[in-house]
Write an enzyme that holds these catalytic residues in place. Sequence first.
Site, PDB file in Angstrom:
ATOM      1  N   ASP A   8       7.338   0.360   5.115  1.00 35.61           N
ATOM      2  CA  ASP A   8       5.933   0.521   4.790  1.00 35.61           C
ATOM      3  C   ASP A   8       5.127   0.175   6.050  1.00 35.61           C
ATOM      4  O   ASP A   8       5.639  -0.511   6.941  1.00 35.61           O
ATOM      5  CB  ASP A   8       5.594  -0.448   3.637  1.00 35.61           C
ATOM      6  CG  ASP A   8       4.119  -0.495   3.342  1.00 35.61           C
ATOM      7  OD1 ASP A   8       3.515   0.579   3.170  1.00 35.61           O
ATOM      8  OD2 ASP A   8       3.555  -1.607   3.280  1.00 35.61           O
ATOM      9  N   ASP A 215       5.585  -4.497   0.928  1.00 36.49           N
ATOM     10  CA  ASP A 215       4.795  -5.664   0.524  1.00 36.49           C
ATOM     11  C   ASP A 215       4.078  -5.506  -0.811  1.00 36.49           C
ATOM     12  O   ASP A 215       3.599  -6.487  -1.368  1.00 36.49           O
ATOM     13  CB  ASP A 215       3.748  -6.025   1.596  1.00 36.49           C
ATOM     14  CG  ASP A 215       2.581  -5.042   1.601  1.00 36.49           C
ATOM     15  OD1 ASP A 215       2.830  -3.826   1.518  1.00 36.49           O
ATOM     16  OD2 ASP A 215       1.426  -5.492   1.664  1.00 36.49           O
TER      17      ASP A 215
HETATM   18 MG   LIG Z   1       1.705  -2.037   2.145  1.00 38.97          MG
END
Ligand SMILES: [Mg+2]
Length: 272
Positions: A8, A215
């Site tokens: 990511d 995350d």
């Molecule tokens: Mg993110």
Amino acid sequence: MKFVLFTDLDGTLLDPSDYSYDVALPVLGALKREDVPVVFCTAKTLAESEYYREELGIKDPFIVENGGAIFIPHGYFSFEFSHTVEMGDYSVIELGARYEELRRALEEIRAETGLKIIGFGDMSVDELVEEAKLSREKAKLAKDKLYNESFIFDESEDKEAILIEKVEEKGFSLTHGGRYYNIHGRGASKGKAVRILTELFREEYGAVKTIGIGDSRNDIPMLEAVEQPAVVKRRDGTWLELPSALRNLYKAKGEGPEGWIEVVEKFILGLS
Ligand SMILES: [Mg+2]
């Protein structure tokens, strides 16, 4: 063993508060020397992803707009593979719905429910600069969407159920990552995109070991699709809550790119 890293960007490789990545540059250099593909798997657009590929000197395939499409540079794999379209320097595997369809669905939902939905397409570049704390250049890139629409849901949390129901009724899917909600085609998924690319890497290299770092909630499908999932600590000091099926999930002690470095050193570079 050939490692493939799926990562990511926002809040993970890029710092959650200012989008910086400088601390990760030495480790990215090490990955380059070790020939480890670094595959962005992000909510960002093609234009934004290209910006960061350029900045970080990365030449690997990448997954944009939460799995809306996979962009594979021409000549990257040594074999032919099936794809949807050619776009610029890439063969593209499209998984998501087109932007125009998604904009129409959001307009309908707004009209039918009165919910306060403010899409990137409803904001001027200047408004997006203000809202997302982006530079003008980056705000332009962020508005340049092909397979999803990001929006602010300016309502109390209990209204979320109505939003979810309406989006599903229209035949689309909803994800929520960081500050923004995203509407996209049902076929679009970070997980599906990761699986398709993993197969292509296997065809090229034989056995590969996949690592995924994220995350927030929109990373879950990616984390479920890799052999070694990892999450970095968020700005508020917490980690993403994950389905218990992910038993080997690694929680990095560091926040954002600091945690990213920790994961790469531990699982790929063997340094800690
Ligand atoms: Mg993110």
